[in-house]
Design an enzyme around this catalytic site. Structure first.
Site, PDB file in Angstrom:
ATOM      1  N   LYS A 149      69.622  50.824  15.376  1.00 41.12           N
ATOM      2  CA  LYS A 149      68.576  49.815  15.509  1.00 41.12           C
ATOM      3  C   LYS A 149      67.303  50.223  14.766  1.00 41.12           C
ATOM      4  CE  LYS A 149      70.310  47.419  19.540  1.00 41.12           C
ATOM      5  NZ  LYS A 149      70.128  46.914  20.891  1.00 41.12           N
ATOM      6  N   LYS A 195      80.941  45.383  16.495  1.00 39.44           N
ATOM      7  CA  LYS A 195      81.099  44.672  17.762  1.00 39.44           C
ATOM      8  C   LYS A 195      80.337  43.356  17.764  1.00 39.44           C
ATOM      9  CE  LYS A 195      77.200  46.071  20.524  1.00 39.44           C
ATOM     10  NZ  LYS A 195      76.694  46.026  21.874  1.00 39.44           N
ATOM     11  N   LYS A 249      74.485  40.519  20.252  1.00 35.80           N
ATOM     12  CA  LYS A 249      73.384  39.554  20.213  1.00 35.80           C
ATOM     13  C   LYS A 249      72.400  39.858  19.105  1.00 35.80           C
ATOM     14  CE  LYS A 249      72.674  40.476  24.556  1.00 35.80           C
ATOM     15  NZ  LYS A 249      72.604  40.463  26.033  1.00 35.80           N
TER      16      LYS A 249
HETATM   17  P1  ATP Z   1      72.911  44.281  21.528  1.00 33.57           P
HETATM   18  O1  ATP Z   1      74.151  44.748  20.865  1.00 33.57           O
HETATM   19  O2  ATP Z   1      72.189  43.259  20.753  1.00 33.57           O
HETATM   20  O3  ATP Z   1      72.035  45.394  22.001  1.00 33.57           O
HETATM   21  P2  ATP Z   1      74.652  43.387  23.502  1.00 33.57           P
HETATM   22  O4  ATP Z   1      75.239  42.145  22.978  1.00 33.57           O
HETATM   23  O5  ATP Z   1      75.361  44.672  23.401  1.00 33.57           O
HETATM   24  O6  ATP Z   1      73.255  43.524  22.860  1.00 33.57           O
HETATM   25  P3  ATP Z   1      73.780  44.034  26.197  1.00 33.57           P
HETATM   26  O7  ATP Z   1      72.943  43.271  27.114  1.00 33.57           O
HETATM   27  O8  ATP Z   1      73.180  45.237  25.608  1.00 33.57           O
HETATM   28  O9  ATP Z   1      74.298  43.103  25.030  1.00 33.57           O
HETATM   29  O10 ATP Z   1      75.139  44.402  26.921  1.00 33.57           O
HETATM   30  C1  ATP Z   1      75.548  43.967  28.182  1.00 33.57           C
HETATM   31  C2  ATP Z   1      76.909  44.511  28.501  1.00 33.57           C
HETATM   32  O11 ATP Z   1      77.884  43.917  27.644  1.00 33.57           O
HETATM   33  C3  ATP Z   1      77.052  46.024  28.300  1.00 33.57           C
HETATM   34  O12 ATP Z   1      77.801  46.574  29.357  1.00 33.57           O
HETATM   35  C4  ATP Z   1      77.802  46.151  27.015  1.00 33.57           C
HETATM   36  O13 ATP Z   1      78.584  47.312  26.972  1.00 33.57           O
HETATM   37  C5  ATP Z   1      78.672  44.912  27.031  1.00 33.57           C
HETATM   38  N1  ATP Z   1      78.990  44.473  25.681  1.00 33.57           N
HETATM   39  C6  ATP Z   1      78.096  44.081  24.735  1.00 33.57           C
HETATM   40  N2  ATP Z   1      78.717  43.708  23.611  1.00 33.57           N
HETATM   41  C7  ATP Z   1      80.040  43.889  23.835  1.00 33.57           C
HETATM   42  C8  ATP Z   1      81.212  43.673  23.053  1.00 33.57           C
HETATM   43  N3  ATP Z   1      81.148  43.195  21.821  1.00 33.57           N
HETATM   44  N4  ATP Z   1      82.397  43.955  23.610  1.00 33.57           N
HETATM   45  C9  ATP Z   1      82.482  44.416  24.863  1.00 33.57           C
HETATM   46  N5  ATP Z   1      81.436  44.639  25.655  1.00 33.57           N
HETATM   47  C10 ATP Z   1      80.212  44.375  25.168  1.00 33.57           C
END
Ligand code: ATP
Ligand code: LTN
Length: 321
Positions: A109, A190, A193
């Site tokens: 990031k 992955k 968001k």
């Molecule tokens: P960012 O990647 O923008 O930081 P994020 O989409 O990972 O955000 P978070 O709020 O940080 O969202 O994650 C919430 C939960 O969702 C965490 O437990 C994270 O491990 C899970 N998670 C996020 N993205 C994925 C994914 N692509 N596949 C599986 N689990 C995910």
């Protein structure tokens, strides 16, 4: 079993969050489970204040719609429990600069922006505090958070050695399937968001035509052989994994039934649409009554404080405050 997990109210919730985290929260909820919407964490990246406030309530409604029951577990908003910010400082004086600057998520990031905030570096310390304040034994998170969980364990052990036994050393638990849902347009990263490529993510509140379009356009390979193989067929394997995750099968079982990508994609669209429809419906009902949502949040914060307050005081006293 004492459980804690958190989700950031940044952007909209996508099916990676749902399959990788939220669905598991729902199945493992119990009176000892604490789930928080981590609005303090969301401040590490640029977000409009009004938008953050609104999305925080959106997330509350989404989690309830997905099946969390505030009569069974404790659901709260992080910033409404002041001990999180207070514990963060104590733990910043336990964690080291070196270990924080080695975190993969920080490096990723930080490399994407100039003048990144100190909070981006110390983000995992705030997260460690979330977990340790509730003496959580288990922390359900997707694979991307494993490193932060390891650091939490380190911090807890270091604190206990230095100041006496205060913290429970937590363990991470990963979902059985879909610990990592990949971007539909770029299966090497992955679904996320903050890296949003609009066609690469399926949001929990996408309508049927959006879901259909995104799955249809999902990147696969060209040999048209349906086989579960992450190395050689990452795009297709991602779709198989997603399918299996919604249908309760294994990806190879799904693969066996199909010989053409088009058929698989069509059935997957239908499955995703019908799985999300009841959640979307409940969300609309819940979101319409913001007063009720705010009241629920206040109750959740009160319940959470009853656990976090005493633990914070024990840690503060142990450190000499
Ligand atoms: P960012 O990647 O923008 O930081 P994020 O989409 O990972 O955000 P978070 O709020 O940080 O969202 O994650 C919430 C939960 O969702 C965490 O437990 C994270 O491990 C899970 N998670 C996020 N993205 C994925 C994914 N692509 N596949 C599986 N689990 C995910
Ligand atoms: N960093 C996590 C969100 C998060 C969290 C937590 C997860 C904040 N605090 C405590 C589990 C436990 C993320 O980005 N997914």
């Amino acid at each position: 079993m004492r459980i804690l997990s958190g989700i950031q109210p940044s952007g909209s919730m996508h099916i990676g969050n749902y399959l990788g985290a939220v669905r598991q929260w729902v199945t493992s909820q119990n009176p000892e489970a604490f789930y928080c919407i981590v609005d303090l964490h969301a401040l590490t990246l640029q977000i409009e204040p009004d938008k953050l406030r609104e999305q925080t309530i959106d997330y509350l409604a989404s989690l309830l719609a997905a099946g969390l029951d505030p009569d069974v577990c404790t659901l709260f908003i992080q910033s409404q429990v002041p001990y999180h910010a207070q514990m963060n400082w104590l733990l910043e004086c336990v964690a080291t600069y070196g270990e924080l600057s080695r975190m993969t998520q920080f490096k990723e990031k930080a490399s994407r922006q100039e003048g990144y905030r100190v909070g981006l570096l110390t983000y995992p310390v705030l997260m460690a505090g979330d977990i340790l304040l509730y003496s959580a034994e288990q922390v359900p998170v997707g694979q991307d958070q494993r490193q932060h969980l390891e650091l939490t364990r380190e911090i807890a052990e270091r604190f206990n050695n230095r100041y006496g036994e205060v913290f429970t050393v937590p363990e991470g638990v990963q979902p059985v399937a879909s610990a990592r849902v990949m971007d539909l347009q770029d299966p090497s990263r992955k679904m996320s968001k903050s890296l949003a490529s609009p066609m690469g993510l399926i949001y929990l509140f996408d309508d049927a035509s959006q879901i259909e379009k995104k799955i249809k356009k999902a990147v696969t390979d060209t040999d048209n052989e349906v086989r579960f193989d992450w190395d050689k067929k990452p795009g297709l394997s991602n779709l198989l994994e997603m399918f299996a995750s919604f249908s309760g099968e294994t990806p190879p079982q799904v693969a066996e039934r199909y010989s053409r990508y088009g058929d698989l994609k069509k059935d997957l669209s239908e499955l995703v649409i019908s799985s999300l429809a009841p959640i979307q419906q409940r969300y609309r009902e819940l979101r319409a009554d913001e007063g009720a949502l705010r009241a629920l949040a206040a109750q959740g914060a009160e319940k959470a404080s009853e656990v976090a307050g005493p633990l914070y005081r024990r840690a503060a006293v142990a450190m000499g405050l």
